[in-house]
Design a protein around this motif. Structure first.
Motif, PDB file in Angstrom:
ATOM      1  N   THR B 183      47.628  47.722  38.823  1.00 31.03           N
ATOM      2  CA  THR B 183      46.537  48.224  39.674  1.00 31.03           C
ATOM      3  C   THR B 183      45.202  47.963  38.996  1.00 31.03           C
ATOM      4  OG1 THR B 183      46.712  50.382  38.658  1.00 31.03           O
ATOM      5  CG2 THR B 183      47.905  50.049  40.726  1.00 31.03           C
ATOM      6  N   TYR B 184      44.194  47.815  39.878  1.00 29.22           N
ATOM      7  CA  TYR B 184      42.845  47.568  39.399  1.00 29.22           C
ATOM      8  C   TYR B 184      41.926  48.590  40.027  1.00 29.22           C
ATOM      9  CZ  TYR B 184      45.040  43.111  38.348  1.00 29.22           C
ATOM     10  OH  TYR B 184      45.883  42.151  37.893  1.00 29.22           O
ATOM     11  N   ALA B 185      40.935  49.013  39.278  1.00 24.24           N
ATOM     12  CA  ALA B 185      40.041  50.058  39.777  1.00 24.24           C
ATOM     13  C   ALA B 185      39.235  49.556  40.978  1.00 24.24           C
ATOM     14  CB  ALA B 185      39.089  50.509  38.665  1.00 24.24           C
ATOM     15  N   ASP B 186      38.800  48.263  40.908  1.00 25.31           N
ATOM     16  CA  ASP B 186      37.979  47.714  41.997  1.00 25.31           C
ATOM     17  C   ASP B 186      38.886  47.264  43.131  1.00 25.31           C
ATOM     18  OD1 ASP B 186      36.494  45.986  43.665  1.00 25.31           O
ATOM     19  OD2 ASP B 186      35.050  45.667  42.039  1.00 25.31           O
ATOM     20  N   PRO B 187      38.698  47.827  44.316  1.00 23.17           N
ATOM     21  CA  PRO B 187      39.592  47.463  45.429  1.00 23.17           C
ATOM     22  C   PRO B 187      39.522  45.978  45.789  1.00 23.17           C
ATOM     23  CG  PRO B 187      37.744  48.814  46.205  1.00 23.17           C
ATOM     24  CD  PRO B 187      37.692  48.822  44.706  1.00 23.17           C
ATOM     25  N   VAL B 188      38.364  45.346  45.562  1.00 22.96           N
ATOM     26  CA  VAL B 188      38.236  43.911  45.867  1.00 22.96           C
ATOM     27  C   VAL B 188      39.125  43.120  44.920  1.00 22.96           C
ATOM     28  CG1 VAL B 188      36.664  41.952  45.936  1.00 22.96           C
ATOM     29  CG2 VAL B 188      35.898  44.206  46.728  1.00 22.96           C
ATOM     30  N   VAL B 189      39.056  43.502  43.627  1.00 23.40           N
ATOM     31  CA  VAL B 189      39.865  42.816  42.620  1.00 23.40           C
ATOM     32  C   VAL B 189      41.345  43.050  42.920  1.00 23.40           C
ATOM     33  CG1 VAL B 189      40.364  42.666  40.171  1.00 23.40           C
ATOM     34  CG2 VAL B 189      38.020  43.058  40.937  1.00 23.40           C
ATOM     35  N   GLN B 190      41.637  44.255  43.315  1.00 20.38           N
ATOM     36  CA  GLN B 190      43.020  44.619  43.645  1.00 20.38           C
ATOM     37  C   GLN B 190      43.542  43.732  44.788  1.00 20.38           C
ATOM     38  OE1 GLN B 190      44.936  47.087  42.263  1.00 20.38           O
ATOM     39  NE2 GLN B 190      46.656  46.640  43.623  1.00 20.38           N
ATOM     40  N   GLU B 191      42.760  43.670  45.872  1.00 20.56           N
ATOM     41  CA  GLU B 191      43.185  42.937  47.062  1.00 20.56           C
ATOM     42  C   GLU B 191      43.273  41.444  46.762  1.00 20.56           C
ATOM     43  OE1 GLU B 191      40.781  43.725  50.587  1.00 20.56           O
ATOM     44  OE2 GLU B 191      41.929  42.134  51.579  1.00 20.56           O
ATOM     45  N   THR B 192      42.288  40.955  46.013  1.00 25.90           N
ATOM     46  CA  THR B 192      42.275  39.545  45.654  1.00 25.90           C
ATOM     47  C   THR B 192      43.542  39.162  44.911  1.00 25.90           C
ATOM     48  OG1 THR B 192      39.894  39.723  45.424  1.00 25.90           O
ATOM     49  CG2 THR B 192      40.917  37.769  44.494  1.00 25.90           C
ATOM     50  N   HIS B 193      43.919  39.990  43.899  1.00 33.37           N
ATOM     51  CA  HIS B 193      45.105  39.658  43.107  1.00 33.37           C
ATOM     52  C   HIS B 193      46.380  39.773  43.927  1.00 33.37           C
ATOM     53  CE1 HIS B 193      42.416  39.767  39.603  1.00 33.37           C
ATOM     54  NE2 HIS B 193      43.286  38.888  39.120  1.00 33.37           N
ATOM     55  N   GLU B 194      46.387  40.751  44.804  1.00 40.67           N
ATOM     56  CA  GLU B 194      47.584  40.901  45.644  1.00 40.67           C
ATOM     57  C   GLU B 194      47.780  39.673  46.517  1.00 40.67           C
ATOM     58  OE1 GLU B 194      47.309  44.574  47.815  1.00 40.67           O
ATOM     59  OE2 GLU B 194      47.483  45.756  45.964  1.00 40.67           O
ATOM     60  N   GLN B 195      46.653  39.215  47.124  1.00 44.97           N
ATOM     61  CA  GLN B 195      46.729  38.019  47.981  1.00 44.97           C
ATOM     62  C   GLN B 195      47.143  36.796  47.182  1.00 44.97           C
ATOM     63  OE1 GLN B 195      43.346  36.849  50.307  1.00 44.97           O
ATOM     64  NE2 GLN B 195      43.132  38.918  51.145  1.00 44.97           N
ATOM     65  N   ILE B 196      46.533  36.666  46.023  1.00 43.16           N
ATOM     66  CA  ILE B 196      46.797  35.477  45.214  1.00 43.16           C
ATOM     67  C   ILE B 196      48.258  35.444  44.780  1.00 43.16           C
ATOM     68  CG2 ILE B 196      46.301  34.428  42.971  1.00 43.16           C
ATOM     69  CD1 ILE B 196      43.395  35.272  43.401  1.00 43.16           C
ATOM     70  N   VAL B 197      48.725  36.594  44.252  1.00 44.02           N
ATOM     71  CA  VAL B 197      50.097  36.641  43.745  1.00 44.02           C
ATOM     72  C   VAL B 197      51.088  36.390  44.883  1.00 44.02           C
ATOM     73  CG1 VAL B 197      51.830  38.183  42.750  1.00 44.02           C
ATOM     74  CG2 VAL B 197      49.519  38.064  41.771  1.00 44.02           C
ATOM     75  N   ALA B 198      50.742  36.944  46.062  1.00 41.96           N
ATOM     76  CA  ALA B 198      51.642  36.774  47.197  1.00 41.96           C
ATOM     77  C   ALA B 198      51.733  35.312  47.618  1.00 41.96           C
ATOM     78  CB  ALA B 198      51.148  37.629  48.362  1.00 41.96           C
ATOM     79  N   ASN B 199      50.687  34.528  47.339  1.00 44.68           N
ATOM     80  CA  ASN B 199      50.657  33.140  47.790  1.00 44.68           C
ATOM     81  C   ASN B 199      50.991  32.136  46.685  1.00 44.68           C
ATOM     82  OD1 ASN B 199      49.951  33.557  50.531  1.00 44.68           O
ATOM     83  ND2 ASN B 199      47.892  34.095  49.854  1.00 44.68           N
ATOM     84  N   PHE B 200      51.410  32.648  45.517  1.00 44.86           N
ATOM     85  CA  PHE B 200      51.782  31.733  44.422  1.00 44.86           C
ATOM     86  C   PHE B 200      52.837  30.746  44.890  1.00 44.86           C
ATOM     87  CE2 PHE B 200      50.677  34.588  40.550  1.00 44.86           C
ATOM     88  CZ  PHE B 200      49.442  33.977  40.454  1.00 44.86           C
ATOM     89  N   SER B 201      52.660  29.490  44.541  1.00 47.96           N
ATOM     90  CA  SER B 201      53.737  28.527  44.778  1.00 47.96           C
ATOM     91  C   SER B 201      54.733  28.672  43.619  1.00 47.96           C
ATOM     92  CB  SER B 201      53.160  27.114  44.812  1.00 47.96           C
ATOM     93  OG  SER B 201      52.667  26.790  43.526  1.00 47.96           O
ATOM     94  N   ALA B 202      55.807  27.921  43.673  1.00 46.16           N
ATOM     95  CA  ALA B 202      56.860  28.037  42.663  1.00 46.16           C
ATOM     96  C   ALA B 202      56.299  27.778  41.263  1.00 46.16           C
ATOM     97  CB  ALA B 202      57.992  27.066  42.967  1.00 46.16           C
ATOM     98  N   GLU B 203      55.326  26.883  41.184  1.00 49.44           N
ATOM     99  CA  GLU B 203      54.809  26.515  39.857  1.00 49.44           C
ATOM    100  C   GLU B 203      53.717  27.458  39.380  1.00 49.44           C
ATOM    101  OE1 GLU B 203      54.409  23.912  42.433  1.00 49.44           O
ATOM    102  OE2 GLU B 203      56.576  23.676  42.110  1.00 49.44           O
ATOM    103  N   GLN B 204      53.193  28.271  40.298  1.00 43.44           N
ATOM    104  CA  GLN B 204      52.008  29.035  39.921  1.00 43.44           C
ATOM    105  C   GLN B 204      52.375  30.390  39.340  1.00 43.44           C
ATOM    106  OE1 GLN B 204      49.989  28.502  43.694  1.00 43.44           O
ATOM    107  NE2 GLN B 204      48.287  27.501  42.603  1.00 43.44           N
ATOM    108  N   THR B 205      51.669  30.766  38.304  1.00 43.44           N
ATOM    109  CA  THR B 205      51.854  32.058  37.651  1.00 43.44           C
ATOM    110  C   THR B 205      50.470  32.613  37.382  1.00 43.44           C
ATOM    111  OG1 THR B 205      51.717  31.117  35.452  1.00 43.44           O
ATOM    112  CG2 THR B 205      53.909  31.180  36.444  1.00 43.44           C
ATOM    113  N   CYS B 206      50.450  33.763  36.753  1.00 47.46           N
ATOM    114  CA  CYS B 206      49.153  34.329  36.384  1.00 47.46           C
ATOM    115  C   CYS B 206      48.385  33.348  35.503  1.00 47.46           C
ATOM    116  CB  CYS B 206      49.342  35.646  35.626  1.00 47.46           C
ATOM    117  SG  CYS B 206      50.242  36.863  36.596  1.00 47.46           S
TER     118      CYS B 206
END
Lengths: 286, 559
Positions: B183-206
Motif C-alpha cells: 500500500t501507498y499513502a498517496d492514492p494516485v501512486v496506489q492506483e498507478t501501481h495497481e494498474q501497472i502491476v495488473a497490466n504486466f506482461s510475462a516479462e515485466q516485473t517491478c
C-alpha cells in the motif's frame, strides 16, 4: 482693309450653349470611359483610381451620359425650331458637292488644282464632324442602353448583342476621341484658333478660306426674308405643343432608359455549406 | 516508497533438547578456544562454526533489545543447511562469515549495541557485501539510499539463515516486492501501481522500472504510460486516457528520424509535457477543465520548436477563431495528431482527409468535384487539395472580401499555366477573357484599389461553384449550357433565356464563337484606321499647302 477687320456673326447663344454642353459631356464621358475600356493597363487603372474607383467612375460616366442625352434632346428641339419655325436653309445637309469640295480642297493643297473650293455656311469638314457626332451619339446611346439594361435587351435580342454592344461602345469611343484629337483639333485649334463657337463670330480671313460662298452671299446682301409676326405666331402655335409633347416623351424615355431594370442584386449570397461538421466529436488517437 | 512493511525474518523455532546441554556448551567452548588459537590446523576436519551451531541449536535464551524487541538465541539448523548458503553451496559459508565482528561474536559475546531489530539485521547484512561484491548498484532505492532508515537490508528480501536461491524469488518477482510494497499513502501512486502491476506482461516485473540500472526519465514515462490503462477524469466529466503506446512516438516524425540526411534524436516526453519535468511523480492533477482545453493547452507548445509556423499563426483563421473563444477551431494536434505525428501530406489525399475530419460537408462536395475526384480516384498530382487554395498555417478567412477579390488570381495560378493545362486540354484564356469581361474588370479594379470594399460582380466560384466544381460537360455542372441561366439568375434574378449568352464563355471572339462580337471588332478594326488615315492624309496636304504658301509669301516679300 477695314472690310477685313469685320467680324461675321455665325453662332447664336443657343448654338454656343449646345456646343459647351456637348464639349463638357463628351470630355467627361471620354475621360471616364476610355480607362474602362483599357482597365487592365496600369495607366487606366491609375486614372480610375484618381477618379475615386471604378464605381464612382461608372457613376460619373452615367451622369454625363444622361446629360449628353438631354443635350441631344435640346439640340433636336433647337434644330426643329430652326427648320420648322425659322425655316432656315438646310445648310448642314451633306451632298455630292461636299465630296467634290473635299477632293478639290485636297487637290488644291497638293498643288494639283488651281483654286480652292468655295464653300457655303457649313463646309465638308464641318459636316463630317457634325454627322460623325450624330452617328457616334446614336451608336453610343443605343449600345449604352444595351449595356445599362442587358436583361431588357436580351428579352428581344440574342445574348451576344451585349458583348457586341460593349465592343461597339468602346471602339466607337476610341474612334470619336481620336477624331476629336485629329480632325477637330487641327481645324479649329492647330491650324488657327477658331473662337467663333465661343464668341459667336468669325474673322474675314477665316470666312474667306472656309466659307467663301457664304461670305459672298453676305457681302452681296442676300438675306433671309423676314418672317411676319402673324406667320411666326401661327408657326409657334404648332411648334410649342408638338415640341413639348416630344420633349416630355423623350425625357420620359431617358428616365425609362436609366431606371428600366435592376440588373443585378447588390449583395452576393454566401455559400451556405455548413463549415464545421466534424466526423467524430473529437478526432481521437495518436 | 512511502512506507515499508518490513516483514520479520522467519526463524526456526528453538529446539529444546535438555540432554547433554551442559556437555555441549563445554565442548563448544573448547572447540571455539582451539579454533581461535589454531584455526588452520582444525579446518580440514571440523567446520569452524561447529561450536556456534552446537551452542545455538538448542538455545532457549533470548536477548531483549532496548526497543523491547527480542532476539531468540536458538537456531533451526535445517533451513540453514538447505539454504543457498547451506550444505549444497559451492563454497561453504560459516556463521562467522556473516556474524563477522570478532569483538561482538567471540565467546563470551559482547552485548549487541543494536537498539532495535532492524539495526541488528542491518549490521549483519552489511557483511553480505564482503562476498557479493557486485551488489553496490543493486536495486536502486534500496542499497543506494543507505541513509534512509526505513529501507530494507539484504536479508529483508533474501532471508537470513534460510537465504533462498534467487531463482525462487524470480518465480514470483512481483510477490517478492509486494512482501513489503503493498500500500501507498498517496492514492494516485496506489492506483498507478495497481494498474501497472495488473497490466504486466510475462516479462515485466517491478524491476522493469525499478531496475538495477536507473532508467532515463523518458523511459520511465514511456514504460509507465504504456502499462497504464486507466483514465484521468476532467472537471467536465470527460476522460483523458492515460495509456500511451511508445511505439507510436518512436514511429512518428518525432521518433528516430533523419531529416535531409541528418539524424535527429527523438523527442522526449517532457519536451512537450514540460510541467511533468518539474512535478515529477505523482503528477499534479490536470488543470484543464475539458478535453478540448487540455488539447489547446498542449498544442501551445508546438510553436516552441516550430517557430516559423508559430509566426504565421496569428493570421490563421483557426487561431483567430480560438482567440475569439470558439474552441472548436482546429489547433496543431487536431490536424497533425499528437503522439503519432506523421508527415501530413503523404499521401496527398491525407490532406483532404485531415481537413475533412472537421469540414466533412465541404469535403464531401470536394470529393465529388472535378478536382476531388481526380485526387481521390486517380491520385492526380496536379489538382488542388484544400491547402493549395486556402494555405496551410496562415489560412485566410475565405469569407472576407479580400479573399473573394483575390480568388480569380488564385484559380489563374493553375488555369493560366499553359504547361499544366496542356495535359487536360483546358484553355488558358480563361483568366484573360474573364478580366476582359465586365465582371472581371470590376473585380480586378476592386482588388487593386479597394480590396476591403465588397463587390457584387461574379468571381470564378460564383459561377463554377466553390468546392463542387464540375466540368461544363457534366450534367450537374452549374455552368453547363442548360443550367447556366439558373446560375446567372443567382445574381440576375430577372434574367431570361437569352441573357446567359451575354457571357462569352471564356472564348475569344471568332467566327465560331461570338461571331457578332468578332464582326463588330472587325468593323472597327477597319473603320478606325481608314477614318483616321483619311483625316491624317487631308491634314497632311493642308499643312503642306500652308508651308508652301508661307514660303511663297516670304519670297514675294523679298522681291
Amino acid at each position: 482693309m477695314s472690310e477685313h477687320a469685320r467680324e461675321y456673326f455665325r453662332f447664336n447663344i443657343s448654338h454656343r450653349i449646345e456646343h459647351i454642353l456637348l464639349l463638357l459631356t463628351f470630355t467627361v464621358l471620354t475621360v471616364t470611359g476610355i480607362p474602362q475600356k483599357y482597365a487592365d493597363a496600369a495607366w487606366a487603372s491609375g486614372a480610375i483610381g484618381l477618379m475615386g474607383g471604378i464605381e464612382l467612375t461608372r457613376q460619373i460616366h452615367h451622369v454625363a451620359a444622361i446629360l449628353l442625352m438631354l443635350t441631344t434632346i435640346y439640340h433636336g428641339g433647337a434644330v426643329t425650331y430652326r427648320i420648322f419655325v425659322k425655316r432656315v436653309r438646310l445648310t448642314m445637309m451633306p451632298g455630292l458637292q461636299d465630296v467634290k469640295d473635299g477632293l478639290q480642297a485636297m487637290g488644291y493643297n497638293m498643288g494639283l488644282v488651281k483654286s480652292p473650293p468655295r464653300m457655303g455656311r457649313y463646309n465638308f469638314g464641318e459636316k463630317v464632324e457634325y454627322w460623325a457626332v450624330i452617328w457616334g451619339t446614336a451608336i453610343m446611346v443605343i449600345t449604352g442602353f444595351m449595356l445599362w439594361n442587358p436583361i431588357a435587351t436580351t428579352k428581344f435580342l440574342p445574348g451576344q448583342a451585349i458583348p457586341a454592344a460593349k465592343a461597339a461602345h468602346g471602339a466607337e469611343a476610341v474612334l470619336a476621341a481620336l477624331s476629336i484629337i485629329t480632325w477637330h483639333a487641327y481645324h479649329v485649334h492647330l491650324k488657327w484658333f477658331n473662337k467663333s463657337m465661343f464668341t459667336g463670330s468669325l474673322t474675314h480671313e477665316q470666312m474667306e478660306e472656309e466659307h467663301a460662298l457664304e461670305l459672298e452671299e453676305i457681302e452681296a446682301g442676300v438675306e433671309e426674308p423676314p418672317i411676319s409676326p402673324a406667320v411666326m405666331r401661327r408657326r409657334l402655335m404648332v411648334f410649342y405643343p408638338v415640341a413639348i409633347v416630344i420633349s416630355v416623351t423623350l425625357l420620359a424615355a431617358v428616365y425609362w432608359f436609366v431606371t428600366l431594370e435592376e440588373t443585378a442584386i447588390t449583395t452576393i449570397p454566401r455559400q451556405d455549406t455548413p463549415v464545421f461538421v466534424p466526423v467524430t466529436p473529437t478526432p481521437e488517437g495518436g | 516508497m512511502d512506507t515499508c512493511r518490513c516483514a520479520g525474518i522467519s526463524r526456526g523455532a528453538p529446539i529444546y533438547r535438555g540432554i547433554g546441554k551442559l556437555l555441549l556448551i563445554v565442548a563448544a567452548v573448547l572447540v571455539w578456544s582451539c579454533l581461535a588459537a589454531a584455526p588452520a590446523q582444525a579446518q580440514a576436519t571440523v567446520p569452524p562454526d561447529t561450536a556456534c551451531k552446537l551452542c545455538h541449536v538448542d538455545n532457549e535464551g533470548e536477548i531483549t533489545l532496548p526497543s523491547g524487541e527480542t532476539i531468540q538465541l536458538g537456531i533451526d539448523l535445517a533451513p540453514l543447511s538447505e539454504s543457498v548458503h547451506g550444505a549444497h553451496a559451492a563454497e561453504s559459508v560459516y556463521c562467522m562469515d556473516c556474524h563477522a565482528s570478532r569483538d561482538r561474536y567471540r565467546y563470551p559475546h559482547q552485548p549487541n549495541p543494536a537498539v532495535d531489530r532492524a539495526e541488528f539485521e542491518a549490521d549483519i547484512a552489511q557483511n553480505c557485501e564482503s562476498c557479493h561484491t557486485t551488489i553496490e548498484a543493486h536495486n536502486p532505492g534500496h542499497l543506494m539510499a543507505k541513509d534512509n532508515p526505513n529501507l530494507p537490508g539484504c536479508t529483508d528480501c533474501h532471508g537470513g539463515h534460510d537465504v533462498a536461491p534467487v531463482a525462487s524469488m524470480a518465480a514470483d518477482p512481483v510477490g517478492t516486492c509486494q512482501g513489503c510494497h503493498q500500500t501507498y499513502a498517496d492514492p494516485v501512486v496506489q492506483e498507478t501501481h495497481e494498474q501497472i502491476v495488473a497490466n504486466f506482461s510475462a516479462e515485466q516485473t517491478c524491476q522493469t522500472c525499478h531496475s538495477d540500472v536507473a532508467l532515463t526519465e523518458d523511459a520511465l514515462c514511456k514504460t509507465c504510460h504504456n502499462l497504464l490503462d486507466g483514465e484521468a477524469v476532467l472537471p467536465s466529466g470527460e476522460t483523458l486516457p492515460l495509456h500511451v503506446d511508445p511505439q507510436m512516438i518512436i514511429d512518428s516524425v518525432h521518433g528516430d528520424r533523419e531529416i535531409q540526411g541528418v539524424p535527429y534524436s527523438p523527442l522526449q516526453c517532457t519536451d512537450c509535457h514540460r510541467e511533468i519535468q518539474e512535478q515529477g511523480f505523482p503528477h499534479d492533477p490536470v488543470t484543464a477543465a475539458s478535453l478540448r482545453e487540455w488539447k489547446l493547452e498542449k498544442a501551445d507548445l508546438c510553436g516552441a520548436c516550430h517557430t516559423d509556423i508559430a509566426e504565421k499563426q496569428p493570421h490563421d483563421v483557426h487561431f483567430t477563431k480560438i482567440a475569439e473563444g470558439n474552441l472548436d477551431a482546429a489547433t496543431c494536434t487536431d490536424c497533425h495528431g499528437y503522439h503519432a505525428v506523421q508527415p501530413p501530406n503523404e499521401p496527398r489525399q491525407r490532406i483532404s482527409e485531415t481537413c475533412g475530419a472537421c469540414h466533412s460537408a465541404i469535403n464531401e462536395q470536394y470529393a465529388h468535384s472535378v478536382h476531388g475526384a481526380a485526387l481521390l480516384g486517380e491520385d492526380n498530382p496536379d489538382v488542388p487539395v484544400c491547402i493549395d487554395c486556402h494555405g496551410v498555417h496562415d489560412i485566410e478567412d475565405p469569407l472576407t472580401t479580400q479573399f473573394r477579390l483575390n480568388s480569380p488570381k488564385l484559380c489563374a495560378e493553375c488555369h493560366a499555366d499553359e504547361e499544366l493545362m496542356a495535359h487536360y486540354g483546358i484553355s488558358t484564356d480563361v483568366f484573360d477573357t474573364y478580366v476582359a469581361d465586365f465582371h472581371g474588370t470590376t473585380v480586378m479594379l476592386f482588388e487593386q484599389q479597394s480590396p476591403d470594399q465588397p463587390v457584387n460582380t461574379a468571381v470564378c466560384y460564383d459561377c463554377h461553384g466553390v468546392h463542387n466544381i464540375l466540368p461544363a460537360t457534366e450534367e450537374n455542372s452549374q455552368i453547363m449550357k442548360e443550367n447556366l441561366l439558373a446560375t446567372c439568375q443567382q445574381c440576375h434574378p430577372d434574367a431570361t433565356a437569352n441573357f446567359s449568352d451575354a457571357w462569352t464563355s471564356h472564348y475569344r471572339p471568332s467566327m465560331e464563337h461570338n461571331p457578332l462580337v468578332y464582326l463588330v471588332d472587325l468593323f472597327y478594326m477597319i473603320v478606325i484606321p481608314v477614318t483616321l488615315g483619311g483625316f491624317a492624309l487631308f491634314i497632311g496636304t493642308d499643312v503642306y499647302r500652308q508651308v508652301r504658301e508661307r514660303r511663297g509669301r516670304k519670297e514675294r516679300g523679298r522681291e
